[in-house]
Design an enzyme around this catalytic site. Structure first.
Site, mmCIF file in Angstrom:
data_model
loop_
_atom_site.group_PDB
_atom_site.id
_atom_site.type_symbol
_atom_site.label_atom_id
_atom_site.label_comp_id
_atom_site.label_asym_id
_atom_site.label_seq_id
_atom_site.Cartn_x
_atom_site.Cartn_y
_atom_site.Cartn_z
ATOM 1 N N GLU A 42 4.921 8.790 7.731
ATOM 2 C CA GLU A 42 3.571 9.617 7.505
ATOM 3 C C GLU A 42 2.622 9.181 8.647
ATOM 4 O O GLU A 42 2.049 10.192 9.244
ATOM 5 C CB GLU A 42 2.931 9.652 6.206
ATOM 6 C CG GLU A 42 3.923 10.145 5.336
ATOM 7 C CD GLU A 42 3.365 10.385 3.837
ATOM 8 O OE1 GLU A 42 2.907 11.302 3.209
ATOM 9 O OE2 GLU A 42 2.971 9.219 3.224
ATOM 10 N N GLU A 62 10.868 9.644 -0.746
ATOM 11 C CA GLU A 62 10.224 9.562 -1.780
ATOM 12 C C GLU A 62 10.713 10.355 -2.901
ATOM 13 O O GLU A 62 10.596 9.888 -4.129
ATOM 14 C CB GLU A 62 8.861 9.825 -1.710
ATOM 15 C CG GLU A 62 7.995 8.907 -0.992
ATOM 16 C CD GLU A 62 7.900 9.081 0.713
ATOM 17 O OE1 GLU A 62 7.069 8.557 1.366
ATOM 18 O OE2 GLU A 62 8.867 9.825 1.181
#
Length: 188
Positions: A42, A62
């Site tokens: 990210e 995730e």
């Protein structure tokens, strides 16, 4: 940090990185060696330019532990093809640097033995330019995107904290990850 009452504080602290990067409004460059997964991915996604060593890997795994990456959910579909972004987010697949470059996620893939020299060339090229001109160019190019990102990030945080984290599966996935076992999904 993802579990229970800690999730809210973790999200707040981690997402502050991105809010501060927008405020700084200077060109950012990610130099990626090895695995660039989860939160690290990210941060790289949020940089203006990504250079990757040829052995780098990218991914947002995730989903495999019952949660989603809010920043990547907001940023990734704006960087690469939306269908491919959703595929990566919904499967947690990990891709090579070469594939990331083909998708437009990475600016350039560089062989490991040339990585430092090539990275330094680009850093030198950018840092030799006028800092105010760089700042205003980035602001003109990214201003609207930055505003949209902040608005969408707030929505993603709300979904993460006030919907996802109330599910049994999110808590089971995180617990299974910590216990190094496969999650037993309840679909609740």
């Amino acid at each position: 940090e993802h579990m229970g009452n800690n999730a809210s504080e973790m999200i707040k602290v981690f997402h502050q990185i991105f809010r501060l990067m927008i405020k700084v409004n200077k060109p950012s460059l990610a130099l990626v060696y090895g695995s660039c997964l989860g939160g690290g991915c990210e941060v790289a996604l949020f940089c203006d330019i990504i250079l990757a060593r040829d052995d780098a890997k990218f991914g947002q795994p995730e989903i495999q532990v019952g949660v989603f990456p809010p920043v990547a959910c907001v940023a990734l579909p704006k960087i690469i093809n939306q269908k491919k972004a959703l595929e990566l987010l919904l499967t947690g697949s990990i891709i090579s640097a070469v594939e990331a470059e083909k998708l437009g996620l990475v600016n350039k893939v560089i062989p490991a033995d040339q990585f430092e020299a090539e990275s330094n060339k680009l850093i030198g090229k950018i840092s030799s330019l006028s800092a105010p001109v760089l700042k205003f160019t980035r602001k003109a190019a990214m201003g609207r995107n930055d505003k949209e990102f902040l608005s969408h990030l707030e929505e993603a945080e709300n979904i993460y904290l006030n919907a996802l984290m109330l599910t049994e599966d999110a808590n089971e996935g995180l617990k299974a990850f910590l216990e190094k076992r496969k999650p037993e999904w309840k679909n609740k």
